[in-house]
Design an enzyme around this catalytic site. Structure first.
Site, PDB file in Angstrom:
ATOM      1  N   TYR A  73      24.688  27.011  64.687  1.00 33.07           N
ATOM      2  CA  TYR A  73      23.949  25.755  64.523  1.00 33.07           C
ATOM      3  C   TYR A  73      22.519  26.045  64.061  1.00 33.07           C
ATOM      4  CZ  TYR A  73      22.324  21.029  65.686  1.00 33.07           C
ATOM      5  OH  TYR A  73      21.816  19.762  65.627  1.00 33.07           O
ATOM      6  N   PHE A 125      18.218   9.954  37.397  1.00 31.72           N
ATOM      7  CA  PHE A 125      19.611   9.877  37.789  1.00 31.72           C
ATOM      8  C   PHE A 125      19.790   8.698  38.755  1.00 31.72           C
ATOM      9  CE2 PHE A 125      23.340  11.167  40.338  1.00 31.72           C
ATOM     10  CZ  PHE A 125      24.250  11.267  39.314  1.00 31.72           C
ATOM     11  N   LYS A 260      26.919  21.131  40.833  1.00 27.94           N
ATOM     12  CA  LYS A 260      26.909  21.433  39.405  1.00 27.94           C
ATOM     13  C   LYS A 260      26.626  22.926  39.220  1.00 27.94           C
ATOM     14  CE  LYS A 260      26.525  16.809  39.505  1.00 27.94           C
ATOM     15  NZ  LYS A 260      25.493  15.981  40.096  1.00 27.94           N
ATOM     16  N   HIS A 454      33.050  -0.465  37.691  1.00 30.37           N
ATOM     17  CA  HIS A 454      34.008   0.432  37.027  1.00 30.37           C
ATOM     18  C   HIS A 454      34.879   1.221  38.001  1.00 30.37           C
ATOM     19  CE1 HIS A 454      30.094   2.286  37.494  1.00 30.37           C
ATOM     20  NE2 HIS A 454      30.609   3.492  37.406  1.00 30.37           N
TER      21      HIS A 454
END
Ligand SMILES: *Cc1c(COP(=O)(O)O)cnc(C)c1O
Length: 463
Positions: A73, A125, A260, A454
């Site tokens: 932890y 973004f 990414k 979408h």
């Protein structure tokens, strides 16, 4: 080297079989999915080009790291490995892991956004845009004109910020009204287009003169550095790491979506140079993400990211990566298929309005192309056009269609071979030959929030 140049710089140690379906099966599958590819179970997709986010293949070293990751932890060994890896490439002394890039965006917005302030960027973004708006500030995009247009003018750095507009904006509104500047590398919003070092340096100088902090949204920093090496004078003989170190040296900190260029499937982080900001960053992480040395990630994921960041700046890997995307783009362009040129770092954008000039925007030409490409070869792209980006006039309720009607074909990192790209090329060529017969789509359902429609929209083909 010459004979080795065109081959992938890896061999495949573990394979994931993908299913080949027939056109008949796919016609039924897409119908059952209401002609929305987000609703197709992934096992029925042959080549998935929906996104490059979190879809990378990890290396044998990273999988080794998964086994040795330290699940403590507090004070996990894997955290220190990650911090060292980040410091080595980016040079920031203070590193806070988060579960994804958007969590780092949230912390950044809490640290910097101010009520009524303008946050300037090349192209912000969505996730930061949303967070900064919630914090009461106004995100402003100042990308150069060449970066806005779909025409294929050959500008090498279409992600650059417009320096005159930046200076003008600061002069006009006053530096006190601008709490932050963010440069996103590469610029995701217009197709992974790179930002030049000169542009970053100039923005940094202007930011310093005006006492405005500068952050880098670093999701695809390695791909951006590769473009700098290829295209900008003075960088050809520098290593990717040296270029990255210079790039980050101009900034006060960065946010990263590790999904990414981190070459992992989940994770993120936020860095700063400023000791005085770090306690607040830590505390925002503690309440939202987890303790400071894990930030919502497991030890094994921290370990895999520490390794992935180093692999992501490997030049042979980047050459393969960028050239694979360029290959796809060049072969499509050769066949007369309208795409945005030059291709960016992470995918190819097809101009669906030029592809289907006879289908009006209200009949979703991009969606029609996405559907036909799936039916033809099981290739899943994504519409970025009149379904994803339409707005509504708040007074009249009239729909305002976006300038561009695009279909994005994103290439996952280290996942598909050139032979897979050939499938995409041949399939699109076939779809293009039949373009005159294609009809548009009718939207039959949309959710309550227009900008998110979408993901859950339903369509029917117009017959
Ligand atoms: C993906 C992305 C983000 C958000 O990161 P997540 O890891 O998906 O939360 C932020 N900025 C840019 C430029 C991105 O591409």
């Amino acid at each position: 080297m010459k004979f080795l140049d065109d081959a992938e710089p890896f061999r495949i140690k573990m394979v994931e079989p993908i299913k080949k379906t027939t056109r008949k099966e796919r016609e039924l599958l897409i119908q059952q999915a209401d002609y929305n590819v987000f609703k197709i179970p992934a096992e029925n997709v042959f080549i998935d080009m929906l996104t490059d986010s979190g879809t990378s293949a990890m290396s044998s070293k990273q999988w080794g790291g998964i086994m040795t990751g330290d699940e403590s932890y507090a004070g996990s060994t894997s955290f220190f490995k990650l911090r060292d890896s980040v410091q080595d490439i980016m040079g920031f002394p203070y590193v806070q892991p988060t579960h994804q890039g958007r969590a780092a965006d949230f912390i950044m917005s809490q640290i910097y956004a101010s009520k009524g302030g303008y946050i300037l960027g090349n192209l912000h973004f969505d996730s930061f845009k949303g967070h900064s708006e919630i914090a009461g500030s106004i995100p402003v995009d100042l990308i150069i004109e060449e970066g806005r247009t779909a025409n294929s003018n050959p500008h090498p750095f279409k992600g650059n910020m417009d320096i005159d507009k930046l200076k003008g904006f600061i002069k006009d509104k006053g530096k006190e009204q601008i709490p932050l500047i963010i440069i996103t590398v590469t610029s995701n919003g217009n197709g992974g287009q790179p930002v030049s070092m000169e542009n970053i340096r100039t923005v940094a100088t202007i930011a310093k003169e005006n006492n405005i902090p500068l952050m880098i949204d670093a999701a695809r920093f390695a791909e951006n550095c590769y473009f700098i090496k290829q295209r900008e004078k003075g960088y050809a003989s520098k290593s990717i790491k040296e270029i990255a170190q210079e790039l980050f040296s101009y900034a006060d900190g960065c946010v990263m979506s590790s999904k990414k260029d981190g070459l992992v499937n989940i994770g993120g982080f936020i860095c700063t140079r400023h000791e005085e900001l770090f306690p607040m960053i830590n505390q925002l992480a503690i309440i939202n993400e987890g303790f400071v040395t894990y930030g919502g990630m497991s030890g094994r994921d921290l370990e895999a990211l520490a390794i992935g960041l180093q692999e992501g700046i490997d030049e042979e890997y980047l050459k393969y990566r960028i050239e694979q995307v360029a290959y796809l783009g060049e072969e499509l362009a050769k066949r007369g298929i309208p795409i945005i040129l030059p291709t960016g770092g992470h995918g190819v954008y097809v101009d669906a309005q030029k592809f289907y000039p006879h289908i009006p925007q209200k009949e979703f030409p991009g969606q029609a192309l996405v559907v036909e490409l799936y039916k033809t070869a099981g290739v899943r792209g994504v519409e970025l056009g009149s379904c994803a980006f339409s707005k509504k006039n708040p007074h009249t309720g009239e729909i305002i269609y976006p300038d561009l009607e695009l279909v994005r074909l994103t290439v996952s990192r280290r996942v598909y071979t050139h032979r897979h790209m050939d499938v995409v090329i041949k399939a699109l060529e076939d779809v293009y030959k039949r373009r005159d017969q294609m009809k548009g789509m009718k939207l039959t359902y949309e959710g309550p929030i227009l900008s998110l429609r979408h993901f859950t929209a339903k369509f029917k083909p117009i017959t």
